[in-house]
Write a protein that holds these residues in place. Structure first.
Motif, PDB file in Angstrom:
ATOM      1  N   GLY A 186      27.532-107.326 -30.143  1.00  0.00           N
ATOM      2  CA  GLY A 186      26.480-108.278 -29.846  1.00  0.00           C
ATOM      3  C   GLY A 186      26.102-108.374 -28.388  1.00  0.00           C
ATOM      4  O   GLY A 186      26.074-107.385 -27.678  1.00  0.00           O
ATOM      5  N   VAL A 187      25.823-109.612 -27.937  1.00  0.00           N
ATOM      6  CA  VAL A 187      25.280-109.842 -26.599  1.00  0.00           C
ATOM      7  C   VAL A 187      26.184-110.792 -25.832  1.00  0.00           C
ATOM      8  O   VAL A 187      26.636-111.800 -26.371  1.00  0.00           O
ATOM      9  CB  VAL A 187      23.855-110.421 -26.652  1.00  0.00           C
ATOM     10  CG1 VAL A 187      23.311-110.665 -25.254  1.00  0.00           C
ATOM     11  CG2 VAL A 187      22.946-109.501 -27.439  1.00  0.00           C
ATOM     12  N   TYR A 188      26.417-110.492 -24.581  1.00  0.00           N
ATOM     13  CA  TYR A 188      27.189-111.355 -23.706  1.00  0.00           C
ATOM     14  C   TYR A 188      26.298-111.837 -22.557  1.00  0.00           C
ATOM     15  O   TYR A 188      25.520-111.059 -21.994  1.00  0.00           O
ATOM     16  CB  TYR A 188      28.384-110.596 -23.127  1.00  0.00           C
ATOM     17  CG  TYR A 188      28.945-111.230 -21.883  1.00  0.00           C
ATOM     18  CD1 TYR A 188      29.929-112.199 -21.968  1.00  0.00           C
ATOM     19  CD2 TYR A 188      28.454-110.879 -20.631  1.00  0.00           C
ATOM     20  CE1 TYR A 188      30.409-112.813 -20.832  1.00  0.00           C
ATOM     21  CE2 TYR A 188      28.934-111.485 -19.485  1.00  0.00           C
ATOM     22  CZ  TYR A 188      29.915-112.445 -19.591  1.00  0.00           C
ATOM     23  OH  TYR A 188      30.384-113.052 -18.461  1.00  0.00           O
ATOM     24  N   LEU A 231      34.596-107.925 -22.524  1.00  0.00           N
ATOM     25  CA  LEU A 231      34.586-106.553 -23.046  1.00  0.00           C
ATOM     26  C   LEU A 231      35.326-106.471 -24.373  1.00  0.00           C
ATOM     27  O   LEU A 231      34.864-105.826 -25.319  1.00  0.00           O
ATOM     28  CB  LEU A 231      35.227-105.606 -22.028  1.00  0.00           C
ATOM     29  CG  LEU A 231      34.552-105.528 -20.649  1.00  0.00           C
ATOM     30  CD1 LEU A 231      35.361-104.622 -19.729  1.00  0.00           C
ATOM     31  CD2 LEU A 231      33.120-105.034 -20.771  1.00  0.00           C
ATOM     32  N   ALA A 232      36.488-107.138 -24.443  1.00  0.00           N
ATOM     33  CA  ALA A 232      37.288-107.094 -25.668  1.00  0.00           C
ATOM     34  C   ALA A 232      36.601-107.827 -26.815  1.00  0.00           C
ATOM     35  O   ALA A 232      36.604-107.353 -27.963  1.00  0.00           O
ATOM     36  CB  ALA A 232      38.669-107.690 -25.403  1.00  0.00           C
ATOM     37  N   LEU A 233      35.999-108.984 -26.527  1.00  0.00           N
ATOM     38  CA  LEU A 233      35.296-109.727 -27.577  1.00  0.00           C
ATOM     39  C   LEU A 233      34.115-108.927 -28.118  1.00  0.00           C
ATOM     40  O   LEU A 233      33.894-108.868 -29.328  1.00  0.00           O
ATOM     41  CB  LEU A 233      34.815-111.071 -27.036  1.00  0.00           C
ATOM     42  CG  LEU A 233      35.870-112.161 -26.855  1.00  0.00           C
ATOM     43  CD1 LEU A 233      35.275-113.354 -26.129  1.00  0.00           C
ATOM     44  CD2 LEU A 233      36.452-112.594 -28.195  1.00  0.00           C
ATOM     45  N   MET A 234      33.387-108.317 -27.235  1.00  0.00           N
ATOM     46  CA  MET A 234      32.236-107.536 -27.675  1.00  0.00           C
ATOM     47  C   MET A 234      32.671-106.313 -28.463  1.00  0.00           C
ATOM     48  O   MET A 234      32.021-105.922 -29.433  1.00  0.00           O
ATOM     49  CB  MET A 234      31.390-107.121 -26.477  1.00  0.00           C
ATOM     50  CG  MET A 234      30.660-108.273 -25.827  1.00  0.00           C
ATOM     51  SD  MET A 234      29.575-107.714 -24.508  1.00  0.00           S
ATOM     52  CE  MET A 234      28.403-106.752 -25.453  1.00  0.00           C
ATOM     53  N   TYR A 235      33.765-105.700 -28.037  1.00  0.00           N
ATOM     54  CA  TYR A 235      34.260-104.525 -28.752  1.00  0.00           C
ATOM     55  C   TYR A 235      34.719-104.915 -30.159  1.00  0.00           C
ATOM     56  O   TYR A 235      34.510-104.159 -31.117  1.00  0.00           O
ATOM     57  CB  TYR A 235      35.417-103.890 -27.988  1.00  0.00           C
ATOM     58  CG  TYR A 235      35.928-102.618 -28.615  1.00  0.00           C
ATOM     59  CD1 TYR A 235      35.196-101.439 -28.535  1.00  0.00           C
ATOM     60  CD2 TYR A 235      37.144-102.598 -29.299  1.00  0.00           C
ATOM     61  CE1 TYR A 235      35.656-100.266 -29.122  1.00  0.00           C
ATOM     62  CE2 TYR A 235      37.614-101.441 -29.887  1.00  0.00           C
ATOM     63  CZ  TYR A 235      36.865-100.277 -29.792  1.00  0.00           C
ATOM     64  OH  TYR A 235      37.326 -99.119 -30.380  1.00  0.00           O
ATOM     65  N   LYS A 236      35.311-106.091 -30.299  1.00  0.00           N
ATOM     66  CA  LYS A 236      35.803-106.537 -31.609  1.00  0.00           C
ATOM     67  C   LYS A 236      34.676-107.055 -32.510  1.00  0.00           C
ATOM     68  O   LYS A 236      34.718-106.875 -33.725  1.00  0.00           O
ATOM     69  CB  LYS A 236      36.848-107.649 -31.428  1.00  0.00           C
ATOM     70  CG  LYS A 236      38.172-107.183 -30.818  1.00  0.00           C
ATOM     71  CD  LYS A 236      38.917-106.254 -31.759  1.00  0.00           C
ATOM     72  CE  LYS A 236      40.250-105.800 -31.194  1.00  0.00           C
ATOM     73  NZ  LYS A 236      41.243-106.883 -31.105  1.00  0.00           N
TER      74      LYS A 236
END
Length: 455
Positions: free
Chosen positions: A285-287, A277-282
């Motif tokens: 993109g797509v996880y 969640l934190a990586l996507m917020y920063k």
């Protein structure tokens, strides 16, 4: 005359005497019966009272013995199994917006091996200690777990390394994976998930956020991809930087201090839920999880989350899943997810901080202005329910099975962007030649000369 009267009286008394004696004897027998009855009742009462006293005495002796007996701790309970959901059927026809070229894709290892000590918090055995002592005991084990996960380690230039990699590589699309487990547990299935990324997106960039892969041995594992011209790099995480300026920051600080109870569920699994969640917020993109095999390009998808199951009657989703997430950078829904994690974290309930989290947040915000996203049907990413996933690994055993296999394979190829292999249920299942998974892997592999039987 008087003498006659006396004679008459004597004769009458003589006639009454047997009757009187008889009555006397009857009274005597009755008295004896009453005495015997009373004695028997008293004896019975005394006997029952004696047994009761003896029982109480034995019970008192047992309790006294147990006080001074050492109580050995019982083995820790295993992680709870996921709950059953409704069967999946979903009408098609969903449309989504085009994804920007700067999309970022993520994949993460979901913990499915409870015996791996590095990603499980040591559970304390039950004991007869005070509540204050119980609150103090988890700290030492908790710190050992944090050290095992290298959470306190600082990665110099984490952000600059990622930005520099993207700028120098001139990526058409961006992928992120996270691997928080040991290097030896990175198997063929996870490597094939990486292959499927580059098979569907050959000009993509891949960043793997991992302590174990950011090493000399990790570079050896990933070297075949680099030799083939694919752009990828492994970087150890800096959680302080990744969580900074979000609600995850304060939660993580409390975790490091021991003020958060990690619970019985794998700490690594729950951290992966927050990290994605934190990586996507920063970055946006797509996880995807590393047990998700990509079948076709995600480039035209934007702000998407997938339904895992639907209600057969209402045809609306009943459960979402966080194995595939596609969102723009700083999307408000991602912020809600992070806030929910920090506020409602529970380390004792499987899925509470993952699939259940995204489900309850989406249920609250769906339809509200400012939240622009699409819920994809189960066929998009979860075409096979977790309880049936093993059927995809088996070869056909008769004509009926073969016909079903062919129809299901064509359905997946036509409707699905990816297939979640549900490692939790299938990691011990081998791929049989001729099975659906065998056909899928043959289509998605990059190093196709390698064997897939151990996947």
């Amino acid at each position: 005359m008087f003498i006659s009267f006396l004679k008459l009286l004597y004769l009458q008394k003589k006639r009454m005497l047997p009757k009187t004696e008889k009555m006397f004897q009857m009274k005597k027998v009755h008295h004896n019966f009453q005495y015997t009855k009373t004695s028997a009742f008293g004896f019975g009462f005394l006997l029952s009272t004696s047994f009761l006293g003896l029982f109480l005495l034995v019970l008192l002796a047992y309790n006294g013995f147990s006080v001074f007996t050492i109580n050995l701790p019982a083995p820790a309970k295993s992680s709870p199994e996921p709950a059953n959901f409704l069967p999946e059927n979903f009408p098609g026809g969903k449309t989504v917006k085009k994804l920007q070229s700067s999309s970022v894709m993520y994949a993460v290892k979901e913990e499915n091996t409870p015996f791996v000590s590095k990603i499980h918090l040591s559970l304390l055995p039950k004991s007869n200690v005070s509540m204050a002592a119980k609150l103090k005991q988890p700290r030492s084990s908790h710190k050992q777990t944090l050290r095992a996960l290298h959470l306190g380690a600082k990665t110099k230039g984490f952000s600059s390394k990622i930005k520099g990699f993207f700028q120098n590589s001139k990526c058409k699309s961006r992928f992120f994976m996270t691997w928080i487990s040991s290097l030896h547990s990175l198997g063929d299935r996870e490597l094939l998930a990486i292959e499927s990324v580059f098979k569907s997106h050959p000009k993509a960039c891949l960043v793997i956020v991992s302590n174990t892969l950011d090493s000399k041995l990790g570079n050896v594992v990933l070297k075949p991809f680099s030799d083939k011209g694919f752009r990828l790099i492994a970087i150890a995480p800096d959680f302080d930087v990744i969580f900074k300026n979000t609600d995850a920051e304060s939660w993580f600080n409390r975790l490091k201090k021991g003020d958060v109870d990690p619970g019985e569920v794998s700490l690594g699994q729950n951290l992966s839920n927050l990290l994605r969640l934190a990586l996507m917020y920063k970055y946006g993109g797509v996880y995807i999880d590393t047990d998700v095999i990509i079948l076709k390009s995600f480039n035209h998808l934007r702000n998407v989350i997938g339904a895992q199951s639907i209600n057969a009657e209402t045809k609306s989703w009943s459960r979402l899943n966080n194995a595939v997430l596609i969102f723009d950078k700083q999307h408000p829904l991602l912020l809600k997810f992070i806030q929910e994690f920090a506020l409602t974290f529970d380390g004792n309930k499987w899925g509470h901080n993952g699939p259940y989290l995204v489900s309850r947040v989406v249920a609250r915000v769906i339809g509200r202005p400012g939240f622009n996203f699409t819920v994809m049907p189960p066929s998009a990413f979860y075409p096979v329910y977790w309880s049936r996933i093993r059927t995809l690994f088996r070869r056909p055993n008769d004509r009926v099975h073969s016909d079903w296999l062919h129809r299901k394979l064509e359905e997946i190829r036509g409707q699905s962007y990816a297939v979640h292999l549900w490692n939790r249920q299938s990691r011990e299942v081998g791929v049989q030649e001729g099975s659906i998974v065998h056909h899928i892997l043959s289509h998605c592999c990059v190093f196709c000369n390698s064997s897939t039987s151990s996947l």
